[in-house]
Scaffold this active site. Structure first.
Site, PDB file in Angstrom:
ATOM      1  N   LYS A 126      39.544  33.194  36.590  1.00 44.65           N
ATOM      2  CA  LYS A 126      38.511  33.905  36.853  1.00 44.65           C
ATOM      3  C   LYS A 126      38.228  34.965  35.752  1.00 44.65           C
ATOM      4  O   LYS A 126      39.029  35.952  35.823  1.00 44.65           O
ATOM      5  CB  LYS A 126      38.492  34.473  38.225  1.00 44.65           C
ATOM      6  CG  LYS A 126      37.406  34.797  38.929  1.00 44.65           C
ATOM      7  CD  LYS A 126      36.163  35.844  38.164  1.00 44.65           C
ATOM      8  CE  LYS A 126      36.246  37.241  38.443  1.00 44.65           C
ATOM      9  NZ  LYS A 126      35.310  38.012  37.693  1.00 44.65           N
TER      10      LYS A 126
ATOM     11  N   GLU B 178      49.031  43.242  34.777  1.00 41.48           N
ATOM     12  CA  GLU B 178      49.286  44.110  33.432  1.00 41.48           C
ATOM     13  C   GLU B 178      47.964  44.775  33.600  1.00 41.48           C
ATOM     14  O   GLU B 178      46.991  44.547  33.385  1.00 41.48           O
ATOM     15  CB  GLU B 178      49.059  42.923  32.376  1.00 41.48           C
ATOM     16  CG  GLU B 178      50.381  42.033  32.185  1.00 41.48           C
ATOM     17  CD  GLU B 178      50.335  40.939  31.332  1.00 41.48           C
ATOM     18  OE1 GLU B 178      49.261  40.879  30.339  1.00 41.48           O
ATOM     19  OE2 GLU B 178      51.317  40.040  31.210  1.00 41.48           O
TER      20      GLU B 178
ATOM     21  N   CYS C 157      43.974  48.285  26.023  1.00 41.27           N
ATOM     22  CA  CYS C 157      44.697  48.683  27.063  1.00 41.27           C
ATOM     23  C   CYS C 157      46.074  49.431  26.407  1.00 41.27           C
ATOM     24  O   CYS C 157      46.567  50.312  26.888  1.00 41.27           O
ATOM     25  CB  CYS C 157      45.452  47.803  28.011  1.00 41.27           C
ATOM     26  SG  CYS C 157      45.911  46.419  27.062  1.00 41.27           S
TER      27      CYS C 157
ATOM     28  N   GLU D 206      42.945  56.886  31.982  1.00 38.33           N
ATOM     29  CA  GLU D 206      42.481  56.116  30.987  1.00 38.33           C
ATOM     30  C   GLU D 206      40.949  56.107  31.027  1.00 38.33           C
ATOM     31  O   GLU D 206      40.281  55.963  31.903  1.00 38.33           O
ATOM     32  CB  GLU D 206      42.870  54.630  31.454  1.00 38.33           C
ATOM     33  CG  GLU D 206      42.636  53.630  30.419  1.00 38.33           C
ATOM     34  CD  GLU D 206      42.806  52.190  30.825  1.00 38.33           C
ATOM     35  OE1 GLU D 206      42.524  51.885  31.830  1.00 38.33           O
ATOM     36  OE2 GLU D 206      43.293  51.422  29.957  1.00 38.33           O
TER      37      GLU D 206
HETATM   38  P1  NAD Z   1      38.924  45.468  36.497  1.00 37.11           P
HETATM   39  O1  NAD Z   1      40.081  45.655  37.063  1.00 37.11           O
HETATM   40  O2  NAD Z   1      37.500  46.105  36.753  1.00 37.11           O
HETATM   41  O3  NAD Z   1      38.594  43.845  36.573  1.00 37.11           O
HETATM   42  C1  NAD Z   1      39.455  42.717  35.866  1.00 37.11           C
HETATM   43  C2  NAD Z   1      39.244  41.459  36.615  1.00 37.11           C
HETATM   44  O4  NAD Z   1      39.362  41.614  38.202  1.00 37.11           O
HETATM   45  C3  NAD Z   1      37.816  41.257  36.428  1.00 37.11           C
HETATM   46  O5  NAD Z   1      37.716  39.746  36.311  1.00 37.11           O
HETATM   47  C4  NAD Z   1      37.083  41.281  37.627  1.00 37.11           C
HETATM   48  O6  NAD Z   1      35.927  40.469  38.089  1.00 37.11           O
HETATM   49  C5  NAD Z   1      38.294  41.080  38.605  1.00 37.11           C
HETATM   50  N1  NAD Z   1      37.843  41.631  40.083  1.00 37.11           N
HETATM   51  C6  NAD Z   1      37.455  42.744  40.305  1.00 37.11           C
HETATM   52  N2  NAD Z   1      37.780  43.225  41.572  1.00 37.11           N
HETATM   53  C7  NAD Z   1      38.365  42.011  42.226  1.00 37.11           C
HETATM   54  C8  NAD Z   1      38.913  41.871  43.507  1.00 37.11           C
HETATM   55  N3  NAD Z   1      38.652  42.436  44.518  1.00 37.11           N
HETATM   56  N4  NAD Z   1      39.404  40.690  43.715  1.00 37.11           N
HETATM   57  C9  NAD Z   1      39.923  39.912  42.663  1.00 37.11           C
HETATM   58  N5  NAD Z   1      39.374  40.030  41.337  1.00 37.11           N
HETATM   59  C10 NAD Z   1      38.651  41.244  41.309  1.00 37.11           C
HETATM   60  O7  NAD Z   1      39.218  45.735  34.912  1.00 37.11           O
HETATM   61  P2  NAD Z   1      38.322  45.608  33.563  1.00 37.11           P
HETATM   62  O8  NAD Z   1      37.314  46.845  33.734  1.00 37.11           O
HETATM   63  O9  NAD Z   1      37.567  44.239  33.510  1.00 37.11           O
HETATM   64  O10 NAD Z   1      39.378  45.749  32.382  1.00 37.11           O
HETATM   65  C11 NAD Z   1      39.690  46.891  31.829  1.00 37.11           C
HETATM   66  C12 NAD Z   1      40.999  47.315  32.620  1.00 37.11           C
HETATM   67  O11 NAD Z   1      41.898  46.274  32.270  1.00 37.11           O
HETATM   68  C13 NAD Z   1      41.802  48.358  31.795  1.00 37.11           C
HETATM   69  O12 NAD Z   1      42.352  49.393  32.785  1.00 37.11           O
HETATM   70  C14 NAD Z   1      42.681  48.039  30.899  1.00 37.11           C
HETATM   71  O13 NAD Z   1      43.661  48.984  30.462  1.00 37.11           O
HETATM   72  C15 NAD Z   1      43.294  46.890  31.535  1.00 37.11           C
HETATM   73  N6  NAD Z   1      43.718  45.824  30.739  1.00 37.11           N
HETATM   74  C16 NAD Z   1      44.995  46.015  30.581  1.00 37.11           C
HETATM   75  C17 NAD Z   1      45.874  44.796  29.821  1.00 37.11           C
HETATM   76  C18 NAD Z   1      47.215  44.826  29.870  1.00 37.11           C
HETATM   77  O14 NAD Z   1      47.796  43.857  29.282  1.00 37.11           O
HETATM   78  N7  NAD Z   1      47.802  45.705  30.469  1.00 37.11           N
HETATM   79  C19 NAD Z   1      44.952  44.166  28.811  1.00 37.11           C
HETATM   80  C20 NAD Z   1      43.465  44.361  28.844  1.00 37.11           C
HETATM   81  C21 NAD Z   1      43.067  45.317  29.625  1.00 37.11           C
END
Ligand code: NAD
Length: 488
Positions: A185, A260, A293, A388
């Site tokens: 997804k 992650e 991230c 962040e």
């Molecule tokens: P997000 O948590 O808003 O969304 C991530 C994913 O989760 C998306 O595909 C979203 O559609 C899905 N999602 C949202 N609500 C959900 C639910 N209730 N159930 C299941 N899936 C759901 O994050 P974002 O804004 O897309 O990404 C940014 C974040 O990701 C930042 O905090 C960043 O640091 C982190 N990130 C971490 C890493 C790592 O390797 N640690 C890498 C890249 C990004």
């Protein structure tokens, strides 16, 4: 969100991309669609299928049905297909890079030369690791023992909008190599390159249902996916806030999950460091508009080198070129989405209002561009230090000695990464050990060995992926014990 008539194929940067789901080896539409914009000029480039419970159920069932056959191929059989997929990714770099660039505004040159090839490397690496994975044998208590690895079953992979192709393959590759069919997804702000990945799995000859892509809004299709009772693993990359929801869903069905998550990494510069290199790397934290991230967003600099460091840092930031990610000279691209721009600017405006010193930047520019921004916070408790931002916003603080540097580095709830600049091996070892993070780089940044563990501590992550750690996560480990002398 729109209903009714829709276009199932979008032309993005001159390339056709199917905007329906990919389930059980077929394209599946949804009555609802959502608009995807390009950060380059804010225009709508695709109307993508918005899945819900029905599509999540179809996808997990397809993965469930494919599970026995995929497991039965064995590591070597799966590796052959994964290598074929890797070759196809390399052969399609131009198309993948162009679509990804339009979708999330990552720099085109970086995608073409580095990021997409790294995605192919993920598949090669895990294909080979799974074949080489050794089951442990030993004798104990009059028995012969062996740890066997069983593929866990259908895995959900949920990914964020930054670096969508590379980050998705980082999780999809070990899951498939370990023998788990996948339902991916991708994030709704940048879902297009993962649709191309589906097409490449078909071209590589993957059996139907082994790899599925569900499109849609996280709170809808994502929530339906992670709550599905036939799932056996959930691998998530995204924010700590979403991870909490996913953790609750995983707990309901007692399904292991890894997260992650976000970061607020320190970049620590000691007075014995190569200052030019440290300042250049600090300015490089604005790359990808700071939507990384692992970025070292808190600059912690020894007080004695404050001025020479800042002089070099400002000179390096002045060399950044903000603009269109398709242009080779651009180094800082637009933010992903107008809502994200508002979020980033919200942090900046609140910091100014709270009395943090704005050292540079702090302004919206044309379109979704945002100036590289630096704050000197009034205190370490300031929101701009503790939360962040995920944009081109850094903070600058000084420290007197190693002890204070480590205390500041460890003073947030996050713990994903750390960067240390020093000329001393002893200090590299001491500070490297003392910083609480999943990875600490010394005098470098973002170099990753794919066999190393990867994850975060605190609210930056739960569990570990990378190398055999990921293969173990996507497996159920079993002990086989045979009485000595009882078999021939
Ligand atoms: P997000 O948590 O808003 O969304 C991530 C994913 O989760 C998306 O595909 C979203 O559609 C899905 N999602 C949202 N609500 C959900 C639910 N209730 N159930 C299941 N899936 C759901 O994050 P974002 O804004 O897309 O990404 C940014 C974040 O990701 C930042 O905090 C960043 O640091 C982190 N990130 C971490 C890493 C790592 O390797 N640690 C890498 C890249 C990004």
């Amino acid at each position: 969100m729109s209903g009714g008539a829709h276009t199932a194929v979008a032309t993005v940067a001159g390339h056709e991309v199917c905007t329906d789901h990919w389930i059980g080896g077929e394209r599946v539409p949804s009555p609802e669609r959502f608009d995807v914009i390009t950060p380059i000029d804010g225009s709508v480039i695709a109307e993508v299928a918005a899945g819900g419970e029905r599509e999540a159920d179809l996808a997990v069932r397809a993965a469930h049905e494919a599970a026995a056959g995929w497991a039965g191929l064995g590591a070597a059989g799966r590796a052959a297909l994964l290598h074929r997929l890797a070759d196809l990714i390399d052969a399609n770099v131009e198309r993948l890079a162009a679509v990804e660039c339009a979708d999330m505004a990552m720099l085109l040159e970086s995608l073409r030369l580095r990021v997409i090839h790294r995605a192919a490397a993920n598949f090669r690496n895990y294909a080979d690791l799974a074949v080489a994975y050794e089951e442990r044998d030993w004798h104990s208590k009059g028995t012969w023992n062996r740890v066997q690895r069983m593929p866990a079953g259908p895995a959900a992979v949920i990914t964020p909008w930054n670096a969508p192709f590379m980050l998705s393959t980082w999780k999809v590759a070990p899951a498939l190599a370990a023998g788990c069919p996948v339902v991916l997804k991708p994030a709704e702000w940048s879902p297009l390159s993962c649709s191309l990945l589906a097409e490449l799995t078909r071209a590589a000859g993957f059996p139907p249902g082994v790899f599925n892509v569900l499109q849609g809004v996280g709170e809808q299709v994502g929530a339906a996916l992670v709550g599905h009772p036939l799932l056996r693993r959930i691998s998530f990359t995204g924010s700590p806030e979403t991870a909490r929801h996913i953790g609750v869903a995983a707990a309901r069905n007692l399904v292991p999950f890894t997260g992650e998550l976000g970061g607020k990494g320190p970049l620590i510069v000691f007075d014995d460091a190569d200052l030019d290199a440290a300042a250049a790397k600090a300015a490089g934290q604005y790359d990808d508009a700071g939507q990384v991230c692992l970025a070292g967003t808190r600059l912690l600099v020894q007080e004695s080198i404050r001025e020479p460091f800042l002089e070099r840092f400002h000179a390096a930031v002045d060399r950044h070129v903000l603009g269109d990610p398709r242009e080779p000279e651009t180094t800082v691209s637009p933010l992903i989405h107008p809502d994200h721009l508002e979020r980033v600017d919200g942090f900046v405006q609140r910091a100014i209002a709270a009395g943090d010193t704005l050292v540079r930047g702090g302004r919206r520019l044309e379109g979704l561009l945002y100036e590289p921004t630096l704050f000197e916070p009034r205190s370490n408790d300031a929101e701009i230090v503790q939360r962040e931002v995920f944009g081109p916003v850094l903070t600058f603080q000084t420290f007197a000695d190693e002890e204070e540097a480590v205390a500041l580095a460890n003073s947030t709830q996050y713990g994903l990464s750390g960067i240390v600049y020093t000329g001393s091996m002893g200090r590299a070892d001491r500070v490297g050990r003392a910083v609480r993070a999943g990875i600490v780089w010394v005098n470098t940044f973002l170099v990753r060995d794919l066999t190393a563990p990867f994850g975060g501590v605190g609210i930056s992550g739960i569990g570990r992926e990378g190398g055999n750690y990921a293969l173990d996560f996507y497996s159920d480990l079993k002990t086989l014990q045979v009485l000595d002398g009882s078999v021939r």
